[in-house]
Motif scaffolding. Structure first.
Motif, PDB file in Angstrom:
ATOM      1  N   VAL A   1      -7.829 -18.358   4.649  1.00 45.19           N
ATOM      2  CA  VAL A   1      -6.535 -17.786   4.237  1.00 45.19           C
ATOM      3  C   VAL A   1      -6.568 -17.438   2.747  1.00 45.19           C
ATOM      4  CG1 VAL A   1      -4.076 -18.305   3.939  1.00 45.19           C
ATOM      5  CG2 VAL A   1      -5.223 -18.925   6.058  1.00 45.19           C
TER       6      VAL A   1
ATOM      7  N   PHE B   1      -8.166 -11.005  -1.223  1.00 48.50           N
ATOM      8  CA  PHE B   1      -8.360  -9.601  -0.843  1.00 48.50           C
ATOM      9  C   PHE B   1      -7.046  -8.829  -0.999  1.00 48.50           C
ATOM     10  CE2 PHE B   1      -7.765  -6.413   2.478  1.00 48.50           C
ATOM     11  CZ  PHE B   1      -8.717  -5.491   2.080  1.00 48.50           C
ATOM     12  N   MET B   2      -5.945  -9.441  -0.542  1.00 47.88           N
ATOM     13  CA  MET B   2      -4.641  -8.751  -0.635  1.00 47.88           C
ATOM     14  C   MET B   2      -4.265  -8.490  -2.087  1.00 47.88           C
ATOM     15  SD  MET B   2      -2.562 -10.730   2.339  1.00 47.88           S
ATOM     16  CE  MET B   2      -1.006  -9.918   2.169  1.00 47.88           C
ATOM     17  N   TRP B   3      -4.596  -9.461  -2.916  1.00 52.19           N
ATOM     18  CA  TRP B   3      -4.254  -9.324  -4.329  1.00 52.19           C
ATOM     19  C   TRP B   3      -5.091  -8.219  -4.989  1.00 52.19           C
ATOM     20  CZ3 TRP B   3      -7.266 -12.870  -8.019  1.00 52.19           C
ATOM     21  CH2 TRP B   3      -7.041 -12.497  -9.347  1.00 52.19           C
TER      22      TRP B   3
ATOM     23  N   ALA C   1      -2.830 -16.528 -14.551  1.00 50.65           N
ATOM     24  CA  ALA C   1      -2.188 -15.266 -14.937  1.00 50.65           C
ATOM     25  C   ALA C   1      -2.078 -15.202 -16.457  1.00 50.65           C
ATOM     26  CB  ALA C   1      -0.803 -15.158 -14.302  1.00 50.65           C
TER      27      ALA C   1
ATOM     28  N   VAL D   1      -1.805 -21.009 -10.709  1.00 52.05           N
ATOM     29  CA  VAL D   1      -1.639 -19.544 -10.596  1.00 52.05           C
ATOM     30  C   VAL D   1      -0.997 -19.009 -11.865  1.00 52.05           C
ATOM     31  CG1 VAL D   1      -0.358 -17.738  -9.384  1.00 52.05           C
ATOM     32  CG2 VAL D   1      -1.614 -19.441  -8.088  1.00 52.05           C
TER      33      VAL D   1
ATOM     34  N   PHE E   1       1.107 -15.001  -3.584  1.00 52.66           N
ATOM     35  CA  PHE E   1       1.082 -16.459  -3.716  1.00 52.66           C
ATOM     36  C   PHE E   1       2.172 -17.109  -2.858  1.00 52.66           C
ATOM     37  CE2 PHE E   1       2.386 -20.377  -5.965  1.00 52.66           C
ATOM     38  CZ  PHE E   1       1.223 -21.105  -5.764  1.00 52.66           C
TER      39      PHE E   1
ATOM     40  N   ALA F   1      -5.968 -13.920   0.923  1.00 49.56           N
ATOM     41  CA  ALA F   1      -5.012 -13.773  -0.183  1.00 49.56           C
ATOM     42  C   ALA F   1      -5.662 -13.048  -1.357  1.00 49.56           C
ATOM     43  CB  ALA F   1      -4.518 -15.147  -0.622  1.00 49.56           C
TER      44      ALA F   1
ATOM     45  N   THR G   1       0.879 -23.933  -7.998  1.00 47.01           N
ATOM     46  CA  THR G   1       1.751 -22.970  -8.678  1.00 47.01           C
ATOM     47  C   THR G   1       1.411 -22.928 -10.174  1.00 47.01           C
ATOM     48  OG1 THR G   1       3.466 -23.587  -7.113  1.00 47.01           O
ATOM     49  CG2 THR G   1       4.180 -22.321  -9.019  1.00 47.01           C
TER      50      THR G   1
ATOM     51  N   GLN H   1       0.843  -1.205   0.000  1.00 52.84           N
ATOM     52  CA  GLN H   1       0.000   0.000   0.000  1.00 52.84           C
ATOM     53  C   GLN H   1       0.874   1.251   0.000  1.00 52.84           C
ATOM     54  OE1 GLN H   1      -3.463   0.127  -0.140  1.00 52.84           O
ATOM     55  NE2 GLN H   1      -3.128  -2.022  -0.602  1.00 52.84           N
TER      56      GLN H   1
ATOM     57  N   SER I   1      -6.649  -5.776  -3.730  1.00 51.43           N
ATOM     58  CA  SER I   1      -6.602  -4.415  -3.155  1.00 51.43           C
ATOM     59  C   SER I   1      -5.164  -3.929  -2.993  1.00 51.43           C
ATOM     60  CB  SER I   1      -7.325  -4.394  -1.802  1.00 51.43           C
ATOM     61  OG  SER I   1      -6.608  -5.183  -0.881  1.00 51.43           O
ATOM     62  N   ALA I   2      -4.218  -4.617  -3.631  1.00 55.12           N
ATOM     63  CA  ALA I   2      -2.815  -4.226  -3.466  1.00 55.12           C
ATOM     64  C   ALA I   2      -2.569  -2.821  -4.011  1.00 55.12           C
ATOM     65  CB  ALA I   2      -1.905  -5.233  -4.156  1.00 55.12           C
ATOM     66  N   SER I   3      -3.248  -2.453  -5.078  1.00 51.49           N
ATOM     67  CA  SER I   3      -3.096  -1.075  -5.579  1.00 51.49           C
ATOM     68  C   SER I   3      -4.472  -0.430  -5.666  1.00 51.49           C
ATOM     69  CB  SER I   3      -2.426  -1.081  -6.945  1.00 51.49           C
ATOM     70  OG  SER I   3      -3.322  -1.557  -7.915  1.00 51.49           O
ATOM     71  N   GLU I   4      -4.471   0.884  -5.633  1.00 50.63           N
ATOM     72  CA  GLU I   4      -5.735   1.634  -5.608  1.00 50.63           C
ATOM     73  C   GLU I   4      -6.557   1.350  -6.884  1.00 50.63           C
ATOM     74  OE1 GLU I   4      -6.113   3.036  -2.654  1.00 50.63           O
ATOM     75  OE2 GLU I   4      -8.187   3.378  -3.256  1.00 50.63           O
TER      76      GLU I   4
ATOM     77  N   TRP J   1      -8.139  -2.078  -6.724  1.00 50.07           N
ATOM     78  CA  TRP J   1      -9.206  -2.079  -5.709  1.00 50.07           C
ATOM     79  C   TRP J   1     -10.462  -1.420  -6.259  1.00 50.07           C
ATOM     80  CZ3 TRP J   1     -11.176  -4.512  -2.019  1.00 50.07           C
ATOM     81  CH2 TRP J   1     -11.933  -3.940  -1.026  1.00 50.07           C
TER      82      TRP J   1
ATOM     83  N   TYR K   1      -7.928 -23.136   5.435  1.00 43.75           N
ATOM     84  CA  TYR K   1      -7.342 -22.862   4.119  1.00 43.75           C
ATOM     85  C   TYR K   1      -8.230 -21.892   3.318  1.00 43.75           C
ATOM     86  CZ  TYR K   1      -3.880 -26.634   4.579  1.00 43.75           C
ATOM     87  OH  TYR K   1      -2.839 -27.420   4.972  1.00 43.75           O
TER      88      TYR K   1
END
Lengths: 638, 345
Positions: B104, B110-112, B55, B51, A391, B108, B48, A371, B114-117, B120, B101
C-alpha cells in the motif's frame, strides 16, 4: 401538425402500454396472496373435515395453515445431485456470476440513461443537451446487446439448476411459484419497454415527445428494479428464510416469503452496487476507446464519457459502504453466528480482501480526479497539496485493511507474544475501520471539490470567508471522525454501533453542504481556462480500468461471501446441502475462481463492445454530427 | 511559512536519525516509547510528523538550492516506511501484514510522484536516463541491471520454491461462530437471548446500565470507581458476585490468563498461542457474554469445525465449574478489564 398530434397520441399510447405491462404481472398475481391464511387451502381443508394442519413461521412467529410440502431431505446420489464428472457447485457459481454481472449491467445502464437524458432535457445549452442525449443513446446501445446476453445466461442458469440441483430447485420453485411467474412476465415487460425506448429515440427527440420518452425510461427502470427485488427475495429466503415452518413447509403467505429479514438491506445494497458497477464498466469502455482513439475528437469524446460514467459510479459508490453496514447489522441481528462467521470467523479474511478492493476503488477514483486536473489550466495550484491527500487516504486505507486475525507462522505468533498485536490489533476492530473508511470518503469528497473548482476563481465578495469556512469544516469533519473512532473503544458495543451514525452524518455533511457551498461560490466564477477534453494522461485511463476491474472482482467476492455464509445449508437451517460440495472452499480456490469469473466477464463484454462498434460503423454521417468532439465543455456542468 | 517548514525539516531530520539509531542499535529502541493504551494513535501521529518533517526537509533543501531528486524522494520515503514498520513497531509485525502495508505504501508513493505530469516526468527521468544510456555511467548501470535483475528474480523464485522446515502459516479463526444454543449441565441456553443472571442491580433485577457504571475505568491504571470495591464485605448484589467471580478466577483461570487478565499467566508461555488477552479490545470487548459462556463451558475441545486449527488448550470448564460459577467468572472478567459485553438492543 396532424403528424405531430399523431406522434403524440402514439407516444402516449406507448407509455400507457408500458404502464400496463408493468401492472400486468401484478394483476395476474393478485389471487396468489389469497392462498394465504384465509383462503383456498384453508377452505378446502375445512370442507374435508378438521384436518387443518397449522405451522409456525420460523421468522415471523405467526401461525399459518400448511400448504406446502416439507423441504426435501436430500441424499448424495444421482436423484438429488446428478452431476458431470465435475464439481456442480462450481458450474452453478460460474453461471450465476456471469448472469449477475450482465443483469447488474443492464439494470444499471438504463438508470444512467435516465439521468443523462434528463440532464440533456433540462440543460439550456443546446450543444451540451445534444451531447448528453447522444451519450445516453450510446449507453443504451451498449446495454441492448448485453440485454440479450443476460437473458441467455439466465436460461443457462435455470437449466444448470434444473439439471444439477433438481431437488433444491424444485423446492424453491414450489415456494416461489407465483413470484417466479411474475418475474418471467416482468422480464417480458422489461424487454418490450426497452425496445420501444430504444427504437423510439429518434422519433421522440423533441418537445413534449421527449418528455414522454423520458417517462418511458422511468417506467423501464421501475420494471428493472422490481425484477431485481424479486430475484433478491430468493437469495434473501435462502439466507434468512421466512414464511415457512421448521420443516420448510410453506404457510401460504407469499409476502412473508418475499419480505425476509435481509430482503430490504439486500435490495438497497444491490441497487447501489449495480449502479457503481455499471458506472465502472462504462468508464472502462470509455477508457479503452480513449486509448484506442486515433483522433483528438474521439479522445475528447471518450475522455468526457469516461468522466461522466466515473462520476455517476462514484456517486453511488460513496453511500455503498453505509448500505453494506446496514446489511451486516441486519445479518448480525438475524443470526449472531452468521455475522461472526462473516466478519470474525471463517470468512473474515475474505472481508479483508473486500476492504482492500474498496480501498482500491477510492484510491483509483481519487487518482483519476487528480489526473483530470491536468486538463484544466489553473488547477496547478492544488497539485502541491495532493501529497497530503495521498497521506490521508493511505492512513484511512491502512487502518481499513488491517486484519483482526493476522496470518502468521507459529514462530511469528510466539514473537508477537499472543494472538493480538497491541498496536495494530486496535485497527482490526470495527470502531477503527469506520473511522478509516469515513476518512477515505471525506477525502474523496475533498478531491471532487478541488476538481470542480480546478480552473475557476470565485468572484463572490465573501470568497475568502467561504474558503476559510470550507477548510475549517473539513478539518472539523476529520477531527470528529477520528475522535469518534477512538471514543468507540471506551463505550459499550451497542452504543459503539450507533456511533457510525454521527460519523456517516459528518461525511455526508461534507458531501452535501460543501458541494452546495462550492456551487454557490463558483457561480459566475472567473475561468482560468477551458477544460481541454482529451488532454489527460493515459495513467488516468488505466485508473478507470482499474476501477472497473476492482468493481467486478469485489462484486464476485461479495457474492461468494454472501452465498458461503450459509455454510452447509441450501436454505439456512431449513434445507441441508448433502452434496459432496457442502464445504467452504479455501481462500485461494475462491480467489482463483473469482478471478476466472472476472476474466471471463471482461472478455465477453469486450465482445459486446465490439458488437456495439459494428453497429456504430453503420450510423450515417449526419447522425454522428451530434457526437461531442473538441467542443469545450462548459465548466459549470460539473 | 518558512519557519513552519524549518520546524518540519527539524522533525524530519530527528526522525530519520532516531530511526537510523534504532536500526543500528546506537539508540535504545525504548528512547521514544510506545505508550500502552495510546499505541495505535501514537503510531499514526508519528507517521504524520514524519510526513510533515519530510515535506519541510524537501522545502528547505529546495530553498537552499539543493533540491533532492523526486526519484530518490519516492524511493527514500518507501524505504523509510518499510524500516519504520520493521524496526520501530514492537512487538514485531507479522510478515503478511508488513507485506500488505509495504504494498500500500508503494502504491501511495506512486500516486504521489505521478499525481501531476511534471512530477511524473521528474520521477521517471533517472529511469529513462538509464534505459537510454547516453552517458558512460548510465551504460554501466544498464549492464549491471541486465545482469542483476535476473539474478535477483531467480533468487526470489528459488527462495520461494525451496522446501523449508518452518512451520506453515496458519489462518487461525480466533472467534469462530458459536452455535445457536448450547447445553450446559443439562440446560439449553440460546446464545442470542440468554443473559448473565448475576448482572443485576441492587433490587436483583437484570440491569446492564447499573453494572456498566460499576466496572473499573478503562485506560491506564484501570482504577476502581468510588464506592465500587467488590472486596468490601458489605457489598451485595453485583459487586458481591464480581468478588465471587474473582475468587473463582484466581483459583482456576489466572494461571494461564494472568492476574492482569492479559493472557500472561504463570503457564502462559508454555502455549503457542498464549492464552487470550482479555484487556485487548479485540477479545471479550467484541463479544456477547453468552459467547464467553459457551467458550468457557466447552473449552478448546468444543471448538466447532471452523475453529481451525483448534489451537486452544482451555479445558471444558463445565466439567469443573457449576453454571453459576461460570457466569460469575465472566462477570469478573468484564468488571476487571473495564469492558462492556456486546449487546444488541
Amino acid at each position: 401538425m396532424g403528424l405531430l398530434t399523431g406522434k403524440r397520441v402514439f407516444s402516449i399510447m406507448a407509455l400507457c402500454m408500458m404502464v400496463g405491462l408493468l401492472l400486468l404481472p401484478i394483476v395476474i398475481a393478485l389471487p396468489s396472496p389469497a392462498i394465504g391464511e384465509e383462503a383456498p387451502a384453508g377452505d378446502a381443508a375445512k370442507k374435508d373435515g378438521d384436518k387443518v394442519e397449522k405451522g409456525r413461521d420460523v421468522y415471523y412467529k405467526t401461525e399459518g395453515i400448511v400448504v406446502g410440502a416439507p423441504a426435501p431431505k436430500t441424499t448424495d446420489g444421482p436423484k438429488d445431485y446428478p452431476r458431470y464428472n465435475f464439481e456442480s457447485r462450481v458450474l452453478i457459481w460460474f453461471a450465476n456470476q456471469q448472469h449477475l454481472y450482465y443483469g447488474s449491467f443492464v439494470l444499471a445502464v438504463p438508470i444512467f440513461c435516465m439521468i443523462i437524458e434528463f440532464m440533456g432535457v433540462v440543460t439550456k445549452d443546446k450543444a451540451l443537451a445534444k451531447r448528453y442525449d447522444q451519450l445516453a443513446y450510446d449507453f443504451i446501445k451498449i446495454s441492448l446487446t448485453a440485454y440479450s446476453l443476460t437473458a441467455i445466461l439466465g436460461g443457462i442458469l435455470i437449466f444448470t439448476f434444473l439439471t444439477l440441483y433438481p431437488a433444491f430447485f424444485g423446492y424453491l420453485s414450489s415456494i416461489f411459484r407465483p413470484v417466479m411467474h411474475i418475474y418471467a412476465l416482468m422480464f417480458v415487460a422489461e424487454s418490450g419497454t426497452l425496445y420501444i425506448y430504444y427504437y423510439g429515440w429518434d422519433k421522440m427527440k423533441e418537445g413534449f415527445l421527449k418528455w414522454i420518452h423520458l417517462s418511458m425510461s422511468v417506467v423501464l427502470n421501475i420494471i428493472g428494479t422490481l425484477l431485481m427485488f424479486l430475484a433478491n427475495s430468493w437469495i434473501g429466503f435462502m439466507m434468512s428464510p421466512a414464511g415457512v415452518d421448521e420443516q420448510g413447509r410453506y404457510l401460504g403467505n407469499i409476502w412473508h416469503v418475499i419480505h425476509t429479514a435481509l430482503w430490504n438491506p439486500l435490495n438497497l445494497h444491490r441497487i447501489l452496487g449495480n449502479m457503481a458497477f455499471g458506472g465502472g464498466v462504462v468508464a472502462a469502455y470509455a477508457a479503452y476507446k480513449f486509448l484506442a482513439a486515433k483522433t483528438d475528437e474521439d479522445r475528447a469524446h471518450y475522455d468526457w464519457m469516461g468522466y461522466i460514467a466515473m462520476a455517476l459510479g462514484v456517486a453511488f459508490l460513496i453511500p455503498l459502504p453505509f448500505a453494506g453496514y446496514w446489511l451486516m447489522r441486519e445479518v448480525y441481528a438475524y443470526r449472531q453466528q452468521m455475522g461472526i462467521t462473516l466478519m470474525g470467523g471463517l470468512l473474515a479474511w475474505l472481508f479483508i480482501i473486500q476492504a482492500t478492493m474498496i480501498g482500491i476503488l477510492f484510491l483509483s477514483s481519487n487518482y483519476y480526479l487528480w489526473q483530470a486536473m491536468g486538463r484544466m489550466r489553473g488547477a496547478e495550484k492544488y497539485q502541491r497539496y495532493i501529497k497530503y491527500l495521498v497521506f490521508l487516504l493511505i492512513c484511512g486505507f491502512l487502518v481499513f485493511i488491517t486484519p483482526h486475525t493476522m496470518v502468521m507462522s507459529p514462530a511469528e505468533l510466539k514473537a508477537m507474544g499472543g494472538q493480538q498485536h497491541p498496536v495494530l490489533g486496535n485497527f482490526g476492530v470495527m470502531s477503527a475501520k469506520n473511522g478509516g473508511i469515513n476518512v477515505m470518503i471525506t477525502t474523496t469528497v475533498l478531491s471532487f471539490i478541488w476538481y470542480m473548482r480546478g480552473n475557476k476563481v470565485s468572484t463572490v465578495s465573501w470568497a475568502k470567508f467561504g474558503n476559510i469556512f470550507m477548510g475549517v469544516f473539513f478539518a472539523c469533519a476529520y477531527i470528529n471522525i477520528i475522535w469518534l473512532a477512538i471514543y468507540g473503544y471506551y463505550i459499550p458495543a451497542n452504543v459503539r454501533v450507533g456511533l457510525s451514525v454521527p460519523q456517516v452524518a459528518t461525511t455526508l455533511s461534507c458531501l452535501f453542504f460543501m458541494f452546495a457551498l462550492n456551487s454557490v461560490m463558483m457561480r459566475g466564477a472567473k475561468q482560468m481556462g477551458a477544460i481541454e477534453w482529451g488532454k489527460i494522461s493515459v495513467r488516468s485511463q488505466y485508473a478507470l480500468i482499474m476501477l472497473a476491474t476492482a468493481f467486478t472482482w469485489m462484486m464476485a467476492l461479495m457474492g461468494y461471501i454472501r452465498s458461503s455464509v450459509r455454510l452447509f445449508w441450501h436454505v439456512n437451517e431449513i434445507m441441508r446441502d448433502n452434496s459432496p460440495w457442502a464445504y467452504t472452499h479455501t481462500v485461494g480456490f475462491a480467489a482463483n475462481m473469482i478471478s476466472f469469473n472476472v476474466l471471463f466477464f471482461w472478455i465477453s463484454i469486450l465482445f459486446v463492445f465490439w458488437m456495439g462498434s459494428l453497429g456504430a460503423k453503420k450510423v450515417p454521417v449526419e447522425a454522428k454530427a451530434g457526437i461531442p468532439g473538441s467542443v469545450p465543455q462548459p465548466a459549470a456542468s460539473h | 511559512m518558512k519557519a513552519l517548514m524549518s520546524l518540519g525539516a527539524l522533525v524530519g531530520v530527528i526522525g530519520i536519525l532516531l530511526l537510523g539509531g534504532m536500526i543500528f542499535n546506537v539508540v535504545p529502541s525504548t528512547t521514544v516509547r510506545l505508550v500502552e493504551g495510546y499505541m495505535p494513535m501514537q503510531m499514526l501521529f508519528e507517521l504524520t510528523c514524519f510526513v510533515a518533517g519530510f515535506a519541510g526537509l524537501s522545502y528547505m533543501m529546495n530553498a537552499m538550492g539543493m533540491p533532492f531528486p523526486r526519484f530518490w524522494q519516492g524511493i527514500g520515503f518507501w524505504a523509510f516506511i518499510l524500516l519504520y514498520l520493521k524496526y520501530r513497531v514492537y512487538p514485531p509485525i507479522p510478515f503478511s501484514v508488513r507485506a500488505m502495508y509495504g504494498t500500500v505504501s508503494l502504491v501511495a508513493v506512486f500516486m504521489w510522484v505521478s499525481a501531476s505530469e511534471e512530477d511524473w516526468k521528474k520521477f521517471k527521468q533517472p529511469i529513462m536516463n538509464v534505459l537510454d544510456a547516453q552517458g558512460g555511467m548510465n551504460k554501466l548501470l544498464r549492464y549491471a541491471y541486465l545482469v542483476l535483475l535476473p539474478i535477483l528474480i531467480g533468487g526470489f523464485s528459488y527462495n520461494a520454491m525451496v522446501p523449508k522446515s518452518e512451520e506453515p502459516i496458519e489462518l487461525r479463526t480466533v472467534h469462530p461462530a458459536p452455535p445457536a444454543s448450547t447445553k450446559v449441565h443439562g440446560k439449553t441456553y440460546t446464545l442470542q437471548t440468554s443473559q448473565n443472571p448475576y448482572r443485576v442491580n441492587q433490587e436483583g433485577k437484570y440491569d446492564q446500565d447499573y453494572t456498566n457504571a460499576n466496572i473499573v475505568e478503562q485506560g491506564m491504571g484501570r482504577l476502581m470507581k468510588p464506592n465500587a470495591n467488590p472486596w468490601d464485605d458489605k457489598n451485595k448484589g453485583y459487586l458481591k458476585y464480581v468478588r465471587e467471580g474473582g475468587e473463582i478466577f484466581f483459583q482456576n483461570c489466572h494461571f494461564c490468563h494472568g492476574d492482569n487478565l492479559n493472557g500472561r499467566g504463570l503457564h502462559a508461555f508454555a502455549f503457542n498461542p498464549i492464552p487470550a488477552n482479555f484487556t485487548d479490545p479485540g477479545t471479550i470487548a467484541q463479544l456477547q457474554e453468552t459467547f464467553i459462556f459457551w467458550r468457557v463451558s466447552k473449552g478448546g475441545i468444543g471448538l466447532p469445525n471452523e475453529g481451525f486449527p483448534w489451537a486452544s488448550v482451555m479445558p471444558p470448564w463445565e466439567q469443573h465449574l457449576t453454571v453459576d460459577e461460570i457466569w460469575k467468572v465472566i462477570l469478573f472478567e468484564y468488571w476487571h478489564t473495564g469492558y462492556y459485553p456486546r449487546t444488541w438492543d
